[in-house]
Design a protein around this motif. Structure first.
Motif, PDB file in Angstrom:
ATOM      1  N   TYR A 154       8.561  -0.891   2.501  1.00 58.34           N
ATOM      2  CA  TYR A 154       7.123  -0.645   2.485  1.00 58.34           C
ATOM      3  C   TYR A 154       6.876   0.738   3.087  1.00 58.34           C
ATOM      4  O   TYR A 154       7.343   1.037   4.188  1.00 58.34           O
ATOM      5  N   LEU A 155       6.142   1.585   2.372  1.00 57.29           N
ATOM      6  CA  LEU A 155       5.858   2.945   2.814  1.00 57.29           C
ATOM      7  C   LEU A 155       4.357   3.162   2.861  1.00 57.29           C
ATOM      8  O   LEU A 155       3.623   2.621   2.039  1.00 57.29           O
ATOM      9  N   THR A 156       3.889   3.977   3.801  1.00 58.32           N
ATOM     10  CA  THR A 156       2.491   4.409   3.752  1.00 58.32           C
ATOM     11  C   THR A 156       2.445   5.925   3.611  1.00 58.32           C
ATOM     12  O   THR A 156       3.372   6.631   4.001  1.00 58.32           O
ATOM     13  N   GLY A 157       1.323   6.402   3.057  1.00 61.60           N
ATOM     14  CA  GLY A 157       1.093   7.834   2.942  1.00 61.60           C
ATOM     15  C   GLY A 157      -0.376   8.123   2.767  1.00 61.60           C
ATOM     16  O   GLY A 157      -1.130   7.287   2.256  1.00 61.60           O
ATOM     17  N   SER A 158      -0.782   9.297   3.213  1.00 60.27           N
ATOM     18  CA  SER A 158      -2.191   9.681   3.154  1.00 60.27           C
ATOM     19  C   SER A 158      -2.445  10.828   2.194  1.00 60.27           C
ATOM     20  O   SER A 158      -3.501  11.444   2.241  1.00 60.27           O
ATOM     21  N   ASN A 159      -1.476  11.090   1.331  1.00 59.00           N
ATOM     22  CA  ASN A 159      -1.680  12.156   0.357  1.00 59.00           C
ATOM     23  C   ASN A 159      -1.027  11.764  -0.963  1.00 59.00           C
ATOM     24  O   ASN A 159       0.196  11.612  -1.041  1.00 59.00           O
ATOM     25  N   ALA A 160      -1.833  11.598  -1.982  1.00 57.08           N
ATOM     26  CA  ALA A 160      -1.339  11.138  -3.279  1.00 57.08           C
ATOM     27  C   ALA A 160      -0.367  12.134  -3.888  1.00 57.08           C
ATOM     28  O   ALA A 160       0.633  11.742  -4.502  1.00 57.08           O
ATOM     29  N   TYR A 161      -0.628  13.430  -3.734  1.00 55.63           N
ATOM     30  CA  TYR A 161       0.241  14.444  -4.338  1.00 55.63           C
ATOM     31  C   TYR A 161       1.637  14.413  -3.727  1.00 55.63           C
ATOM     32  O   TYR A 161       2.644  14.385  -4.427  1.00 55.63           O
ATOM     33  N   LEU A 162       1.696  14.433  -2.390  1.00 50.40           N
ATOM     34  CA  LEU A 162       2.992  14.482  -1.728  1.00 50.40           C
ATOM     35  C   LEU A 162       3.827  13.259  -2.050  1.00 50.40           C
ATOM     36  O   LEU A 162       5.037  13.336  -2.220  1.00 50.40           O
ATOM     37  N   LEU A 163       3.182  12.100  -2.138  1.00 53.84           N
ATOM     38  CA  LEU A 163       3.929  10.892  -2.457  1.00 53.84           C
ATOM     39  C   LEU A 163       4.349  10.853  -3.918  1.00 53.84           C
ATOM     40  O   LEU A 163       5.509  10.630  -4.235  1.00 53.84           O
ATOM     41  N   SER A 164       3.384  11.075  -4.812  1.00 52.04           N
ATOM     42  CA  SER A 164       3.685  10.908  -6.234  1.00 52.04           C
ATOM     43  C   SER A 164       4.711  11.916  -6.720  1.00 52.04           C
ATOM     44  O   SER A 164       5.583  11.592  -7.532  1.00 52.04           O
TER      45      SER A 164
ATOM     46  N   SER B 291      10.898   6.708  -9.961  1.00 49.80           N
ATOM     47  CA  SER B 291       9.956   6.388 -11.035  1.00 49.80           C
ATOM     48  C   SER B 291      10.257   5.014 -11.618  1.00 49.80           C
ATOM     49  O   SER B 291      11.395   4.688 -11.962  1.00 49.80           O
ATOM     50  N   GLY B 292       9.220   4.184 -11.711  1.00 50.10           N
ATOM     51  CA  GLY B 292       9.372   2.842 -12.256  1.00 50.10           C
ATOM     52  C   GLY B 292       9.929   1.839 -11.278  1.00 50.10           C
ATOM     53  O   GLY B 292      10.100   0.666 -11.618  1.00 50.10           O
ATOM     54  N   ARG B 293      10.186   2.266 -10.044  1.00 49.48           N
ATOM     55  CA  ARG B 293      10.795   1.378  -9.057  1.00 49.48           C
ATOM     56  C   ARG B 293       9.870   1.121  -7.865  1.00 49.48           C
ATOM     57  O   ARG B 293      10.320   0.646  -6.825  1.00 49.48           O
ATOM     58  N   TYR B 294       8.596   1.460  -8.012  1.00 49.44           N
ATOM     59  CA  TYR B 294       7.660   1.228  -6.907  1.00 49.44           C
ATOM     60  C   TYR B 294       6.329   0.741  -7.447  1.00 49.44           C
ATOM     61  O   TYR B 294       6.006   0.891  -8.627  1.00 49.44           O
ATOM     62  N   VAL B 295       5.556   0.122  -6.562  1.00 53.32           N
ATOM     63  CA  VAL B 295       4.223  -0.360  -6.890  1.00 53.32           C
ATOM     64  C   VAL B 295       3.292   0.054  -5.756  1.00 53.32           C
ATOM     65  O   VAL B 295       3.688   0.062  -4.588  1.00 53.32           O
ATOM     66  N   GLU B 296       2.060   0.437  -6.105  1.00 54.05           N
ATOM     67  CA  GLU B 296       1.106   0.904  -5.097  1.00 54.05           C
ATOM     68  C   GLU B 296       0.194  -0.222  -4.624  1.00 54.05           C
ATOM     69  O   GLU B 296      -0.222  -1.078  -5.408  1.00 54.05           O
ATOM     70  N   ILE B 297      -0.108  -0.189  -3.336  1.00 60.09           N
ATOM     71  CA  ILE B 297      -1.169  -1.006  -2.743  1.00 60.09           C
ATOM     72  C   ILE B 297      -2.210  -0.026  -2.231  1.00 60.09           C
ATOM     73  O   ILE B 297      -1.941   0.758  -1.319  1.00 60.09           O
ATOM     74  N   ASN B 298      -3.373  -0.039  -2.855  1.00 66.26           N
ATOM     75  CA  ASN B 298      -4.432   0.904  -2.479  1.00 66.26           C
ATOM     76  C   ASN B 298      -5.314   0.294  -1.400  1.00 66.26           C
ATOM     77  O   ASN B 298      -5.934  -0.751  -1.611  1.00 66.26           O
ATOM     78  N   VAL B 299      -5.354   0.934  -0.242  1.00 66.99           N
ATOM     79  CA  VAL B 299      -6.165   0.464   0.888  1.00 66.99           C
ATOM     80  C   VAL B 299      -7.391   1.358   1.017  1.00 66.99           C
ATOM     81  O   VAL B 299      -7.281   2.592   0.981  1.00 66.99           O
ATOM     82  N   HIS B 300      -8.535   0.746   1.157  1.00 66.47           N
ATOM     83  CA  HIS B 300      -9.808   1.464   1.238  1.00 66.47           C
ATOM     84  C   HIS B 300     -10.441   1.249   2.618  1.00 66.47           C
ATOM     85  O   HIS B 300     -10.061   0.321   3.349  1.00 66.47           O
ATOM     86  N   PRO B 301     -11.408   2.079   2.988  1.00 66.44           N
ATOM     87  CA  PRO B 301     -12.209   1.756   4.172  1.00 66.44           C
ATOM     88  C   PRO B 301     -12.821   0.365   4.025  1.00 66.44           C
ATOM     89  O   PRO B 301     -12.860  -0.199   2.930  1.00 66.44           O
ATOM     90  N   LEU B 302     -13.292  -0.187   5.119  1.00 67.82           N
ATOM     91  CA  LEU B 302     -13.842  -1.537   5.101  1.00 67.82           C
ATOM     92  C   LEU B 302     -14.923  -1.681   4.035  1.00 67.82           C
ATOM     93  O   LEU B 302     -15.836  -0.855   3.955  1.00 67.82           O
ATOM     94  N   SER B 303     -14.813  -2.708   3.214  1.00 63.48           N
ATOM     95  CA  SER B 303     -15.925  -3.070   2.336  1.00 63.48           C
ATOM     96  C   SER B 303     -17.051  -3.617   3.209  1.00 63.48           C
ATOM     97  O   SER B 303     -16.852  -3.875   4.404  1.00 63.48           O
ATOM     98  N   PHE B 304     -18.230  -3.819   2.620  1.00 67.42           N
ATOM     99  CA  PHE B 304     -19.336  -4.294   3.445  1.00 67.42           C
ATOM    100  C   PHE B 304     -19.068  -5.706   3.971  1.00 67.42           C
ATOM    101  O   PHE B 304     -19.399  -6.017   5.116  1.00 67.42           O
ATOM    102  N   SER B 305     -18.450  -6.550   3.165  1.00 72.34           N
ATOM    103  CA  SER B 305     -18.145  -7.900   3.651  1.00 72.34           C
ATOM    104  C   SER B 305     -17.135  -7.841   4.796  1.00 72.34           C
ATOM    105  O   SER B 305     -17.255  -8.579   5.789  1.00 72.34           O
ATOM    106  N   GLU B 306     -16.131  -6.942   4.694  1.00 75.44           N
ATOM    107  CA  GLU B 306     -15.192  -6.769   5.796  1.00 75.44           C
ATOM    108  C   GLU B 306     -15.893  -6.197   7.023  1.00 75.44           C
ATOM    109  O   GLU B 306     -15.603  -6.579   8.159  1.00 75.44           O
ATOM    110  N   PHE B 307     -16.799  -5.270   6.783  1.00 77.86           N
ATOM    111  CA  PHE B 307     -17.551  -4.643   7.867  1.00 77.86           C
ATOM    112  C   PHE B 307     -18.299  -5.692   8.686  1.00 77.86           C
ATOM    113  O   PHE B 307     -18.273  -5.666   9.924  1.00 77.86           O
ATOM    114  N   LEU B 308     -18.942  -6.646   8.022  1.00 72.26           N
ATOM    115  CA  LEU B 308     -19.671  -7.703   8.732  1.00 72.26           C
ATOM    116  C   LEU B 308     -18.732  -8.537   9.581  1.00 72.26           C
ATOM    117  O   LEU B 308     -19.059  -8.906  10.717  1.00 72.26           O
ATOM    118  N   THR B 309     -17.573  -8.847   9.044  1.00 70.80           N
ATOM    119  CA  THR B 309     -16.593  -9.614   9.807  1.00 70.80           C
ATOM    120  C   THR B 309     -16.099  -8.812  11.001  1.00 70.80           C
ATOM    121  O   THR B 309     -15.916  -9.341  12.103  1.00 70.80           O
TER     122      THR B 309
END
Length: 405
Positions: free
Chosen positions: A120-130, A138-156
């Protein structure tokens, strides 16, 4: 309650970690800085331990930590991992900001080939990673896109029941966890947001884009924040910079626009000919990935909620894993055409429909796509006049953001 505990309210992402666990692919966790990637990695490690994985079979490294200042080449990384792999069985490798390691993809590929590991890897720049992933993985990884809190998450996260006041706060300060922790203190929120933006500038943009004038990049970012929801012309940006005595080439502006997208500060939404079924060139729209960053760039203005609401809807559609584009039908425009597998949404956003002219204007694009398959959805802050209006469902936007409609 500490930040780590609060982030347990993000089951959407943890469920993705679990669903992809052990599938033979490298998991690449991407998103803007401070959106919670590292905390999610720690939470996943905790989850693995609760499920019986020995703690010494979970190897976590954050390459921004001083503990790994000497791990700067792929050979250093291979040595560091091999020293910790002393027992039998599968190991879990969790690496934060792995792009800081020179030729890291060589190490990751060797781990994948030679060892019994789940990576499992994290990165904050799409260019440097891709760019580096494409070389060996190539073809050996899958992305998990993490976003800032949604409003429902924000309430929690903030643990309050007063939805309307919380929504105003969300539209103003956004959903980055370290900002949300500051409560309603505007000075602290602005300080944290400015720090995040400066960090993104230095670590995720300047590292791969030659910045000759930092003020130009800041001006472009502010322009995109100010025009969120409007079509963006490179020519207009160039003219604006000229008026500020900052003459800049078209090529430089385009590079800076891409850099802001690569750093996940902004989302680019392309225009789409709904009738012809093809993308249109130029005049894309750019939406800030976090409303707090947008307002920080603009000095926290008090203004029309309509544009902020449209931005919030755009971000929520991304959280729900829709591919989004701006729909064009002859002379009319649909705010969002959102696609997910075999599902299509046609979405219009308006703060209020109480004015007759506004109502007519917002319904007009739906008539132009009435023959197209897909759900027609009109989101508003109004509480009156909701429900089905012909083939269009009128929903309260806050209820929709919370998954209540």
């Amino acid at each position: 309650m500490d930040t780590l505990a609060r982030l347990k309210a993000r089951p959407l992402y943890l469920s993705q970690f679990e669903a992809l666990r052990g599938n033979g692919l490298i998991k690449v966790v991407v998103g803007m800085r401070r959106c919670g990637k590292s905390s999610l990695m720690r939470l996943f490690a905790q989850s693995l331990e609760k499920q019986g994985v020995p703690a010494d079979h979970i190897i976590q490294m954050n390459f921004e930590s001083s503990a790994y200042f000497n791990t700067r080449t792929y050979r250093d990384l291979v040595d560091a991992v091999q020293k910790q792999m002393q027992g039998e069985g599968r190991y879990y490798l969790l690496f934060d900001e792995v792009q800081l390691v020179e030729s890291w993809e060589k190490a990751i590929n060797s781990f994948r080939v030679d060892l019994d590991v789940d990576i499992y890897l994290t990165g904050s720049n799409a260019y440097l990673l891709s760019s580096q992933l494409a070389t060996l993985l190539s073809g050996r990884y899958v992305e998990i896109n993490v976003h800032p809190l949604s409003f429902s998450e924000f309430l929690t996260f903030i643990e309050v029941d007063e939805v309307e006041c919380a929504f105003e706060r969300y539209l103003m300060y956004g959903g980055l966890p370290p900002v949300v922790e500051q409560g309603e203190d505007q000075f602290l929120a602005q300080t944290v947001l400015s720090g995040i933006f400066d960090t993104v500038f230095v670590k995720d943009i300047a590292r791969h884009v030659q910045i000759r004038n930092s003020l130009v990049l800041s001006d472009i970012a502010s322009y995109l924040a100010d025009t969120a929801g409007s079509r963006v012309s490179v020519t207009n940006i160039e003219n604006r910079l000229k008026s500020a005595h900052r003459k800049t080439s078209t090529e430089t502006i385009e590079r800076y626009l891409q850099a802001l997208v690569d750093a996940f500060l902004f989302q680019r939404v392309r225009r789409y000919d709904v009738k012809g079924g093809a993308f249109l060139q130029g005049l894309e729209k750019y939406y800030p990935s976090d409303l707090g960053i947008k307002n920080m760039l603009l000095g926290f203005p008090e203004g029309d909620y309509g544009f902020a609401l449209e931005n919030a809807v755009c971000n929520e559609l991304k959280v729900r894993n829709y591919e989004i584009r701006v729909g064009k039908t002859d002379t009319l425009e649909i705010d969002f055409v959102a696609k997910r597998k075999d599902e299509t949404l046609f979405v219009q956003v308006s703060a209020s429909l109480m004015d007759a002219q506004t109502r007519e204007r917002e319904f007009a694009p739906f008539k132009a796509v009435s023959a197209k398959p897909g759900k027609k959805l009109l989101l508003t802050l109004d509480r009156l006049g909701l429900g089905m209006q012909g083939d269009v469902e009128v929903c309260n936007a806050v209820d929709w953001l919370l998954g209540r409609s």
